[in-house]
Design a protein around this motif. Structure first.
Motif, short mmCIF file in Angstrom:
data_model
loop_
_atom_site.label_atom_id
_atom_site.label_comp_id
_atom_site.label_asym_id
_atom_site.label_seq_id
_atom_site.Cartn_x
_atom_site.Cartn_y
_atom_site.Cartn_z
N LEU A 225 30.19 -20.29 -27.73
CA LEU A 225 28.97 -20.45 -26.95
C LEU A 225 28.20 -21.68 -27.43
O LEU A 225 28.25 -22.03 -28.61
CB LEU A 225 28.07 -19.21 -27.10
N HIS A 226 27.48 -22.31 -26.49
CA HIS A 226 26.71 -23.51 -26.83
C HIS A 226 25.26 -23.33 -26.43
O HIS A 226 24.97 -22.72 -25.39
CB HIS A 226 27.33 -24.73 -26.15
N ALA A 227 24.37 -23.91 -27.24
CA ALA A 227 22.92 -23.74 -27.07
C ALA A 227 22.45 -24.13 -25.66
O ALA A 227 23.05 -24.99 -25.02
CB ALA A 227 22.21 -24.59 -28.11
N ILE A 228 21.36 -23.51 -25.20
CA ILE A 228 20.74 -23.85 -23.92
C ILE A 228 19.22 -23.99 -24.10
O ILE A 228 18.67 -23.59 -25.13
CB ILE A 228 21.00 -22.80 -22.81
N GLU A 229 18.57 -24.53 -23.08
CA GLU A 229 17.10 -24.51 -23.03
C GLU A 229 16.74 -23.79 -21.75
O GLU A 229 17.37 -24.01 -20.71
CB GLU A 229 16.54 -25.92 -23.00
N SER A 230 15.76 -22.90 -21.80
CA SER A 230 15.40 -22.17 -20.59
C SER A 230 13.98 -21.64 -20.63
O SER A 230 13.41 -21.44 -21.71
CB SER A 230 16.37 -21.00 -20.39
N ALA A 231 13.43 -21.40 -19.44
CA ALA A 231 12.17 -20.68 -19.30
C ALA A 231 12.55 -19.27 -18.85
O ALA A 231 13.28 -19.12 -17.87
CB ALA A 231 11.30 -21.34 -18.24
N VAL A 232 12.12 -18.26 -19.59
CA VAL A 232 12.49 -16.89 -19.25
C VAL A 232 11.62 -16.42 -18.06
O VAL A 232 10.40 -16.56 -18.09
CB VAL A 232 12.28 -15.94 -20.46
#
Ligand code: S3P
Length: 433
Positions: A225-232
């Motif tokens: 798995l690879h890191a992500i950026e997100s708004a929950v």
């Protein structure tokens, strides 16, 4: 362990009016937090759930070697262990969170080392056989205490599995998928009802490949798995309390924006529509395959009608059933809930506690092993509510209290912080007295 019990008085309201943006979805935050902690790289999340349950997931993952930071603007930053956790001799405390315990078990069973998982008194009563069975079928070693936590996992490489979940459960599905992610071969989970699919969407967002059919999901391991950026997205199960509160008052108007509207979670909107509430959805967009939008709700002048929740719908609406039952006396035709036996093994026996508290408020209610029948057209009076330390019971009866005659005392109101620490402040903001 002694836990402080707080009480709160809820005064009746004359209307519910305003607009709110709710904290991040609990189910999605658990998954983003857990996967980010397991992935390679640093992930960042805005609007991460503020609930104690998701803090339990993050602190367990920290104890296993992940780094968790909270930036000044509220962003949560998680640096993962790149697929290999560090075993710890300390027990991993899952607090009140069934999601943490069941999902992390799947993540840890194929890892090297021994892990002990513990929880609070409520979590220590909840059934864990449901994860032991599939994990042992994959070759894992799990020891329970009479079917419950504390739970001991002695990690080892597993073999792929084809599994059909006996009761609909997204937590069990996730547990098996997280083990399958790390196991050579293809692991498949079949389910009779499509439970919330945040794990499938999140795994893909973190770079994993999985395949889906109408009633199954398969993952071929091992995968990284690879890191992500997100708004929950905002939590629709938290929104449920406000949507139901607004539905109680002719003349109400409430707008909730940036709300998660994943179709496996949004059935409450259909049920409220069936009851006669006016609902519109605007500004739909997608974030890492999760639908997000603005929901407007208002109540019909003649009040709510009646409805029945059963079969697969009961499974999809499981977390919203307490608040639906709590507003049922104020409908014209009542609400009948069946096929919801799982409610008995949540943070409390939610069927028994809903019936007990409705009766305390003077309502008539019939209790079944798998549901409740709450007639409509009833007048309720303020009463003392026993939340049983269960966040959703405390919040459901705070909503019922808005239409009661006289004040209601919610015992154990601090439990709201398990999923929604801001609940009482936001309720005061939109409840017009
Ligand atoms: C959840 C799944 C449901 C739900 C719980 C959260 C999840 O539990 O009741 O609040 O995030 O996967 P089950 O998996 O036991 O149905």
């Amino acid at each position: 362990m002694h836990t402080a019990r707080e009480e709160r008085v809820i005064r009746p309201a004359r209307n519910v009016y305003g607009s709110l943006r709710l904290p991040g979805d609990k189910s999605i935050s658990h998954r983003y937090g857990m996967l980010a902690a397991f992935a390679e790289g640093t992930s960042r999340f805005t609007n991460f759930s503020t609930g104690a349950d998701c803090a339990s997931t993050l602190s367990c993952m920290e104890a296993l070697g992940a780094k968790v930071g909270r930036l000044e603007d509220g962003t949560i930053e998680v640096t993962g262990v790149a697929g290999h956790v560090t075993p710890t001799s300390q027990p991993l405390d899952c607090g009140n969170s069934g999601s943490t315990m069941r999902m992390i078990s799947g993540l840890l069973a194929p890892q090297e080392g021994s892990f002990t998982l513990i929880g609070d008194s409520s979590l220590s009563r909840r059934p864990m056989e449901r994860i032991r069975k599939p994990l042992e079928a994959m070759g894992a070693r799990l020891t329970l205490t009479e079917g419950h936590a504390p739970l001991l996992i002695e990690g080892k490489p597993l073999t792929a599995l084809d599994y059909t979940t006996p009761v609909p459960s997204a937590q069990v599905k996730t547990c098996v998928l997280l083990a399958g992610l790390q196991t050579a071969g293809t692991t498949t989970v079949h389910e009779a009802v499509r439970t919330r699919d945040h794990s499938e969407l999140a795994l893909r967002a973190f770079g994993a490949e999985l395949t889906r059919t109408l009633n199954s999901v398969s993952i071929t391991g091992p995968q990284a798995l690879h890191a992500i950026e997100s708004a929950v997205p905002g939590d629709i199960s938290s929104a449920a309390f406000f949507l139901c509160a607004a539905a109680l008052f002719p003349g109400s108007a409430l707008v909730l924006d940036s709300l998660g509207l994943n179709p496996t979670r949004a059935s409450l909107l259909d049920v409220l529509t069936a009851l006669g509430a006016h609902i519109s959805v605007l500004n739909l967009e997608e974030k890492h395959a999760e639908l997000v939008g603005t929901v407007q709700v208002s109540s019909p002048p003649e009040g709510l009608g009646s409805t029945e929740v059963k079969g697969g719908l009961a499974a999809q609406l499981i977390d919203e059933l307490p608040v639906l039952a709590a507003i049922a006396p104020y409908t014209r035709g009542g609400i009948r809930i069946r096929d919801a036996k799982e409610l008995r093994v949540k943070e409390s026996d939610r069927i028994a506690l809903v019936a007990q508290n409705l009766r305390a408020m003077g309502a008539e209610v019939t209790e079944f092993e798998d549901g409740l029948d709450v007639p409509g057209g009833q007048t309720l009076h303020g009463a003392t509510i026993d939340s049983g330390g269960d966040h959703r019971i405390a919040m459901a009866f705070s909503v019922a209290a808005l239409r009661a005659e006289g004040d209601t005392l919610i015992q154990g109101s601090e439990s709201a912080a398990i999923s929604f620490p801001e609940f009482f402040d936001l309720l005061n903001l939109v409840a017009e007295r």
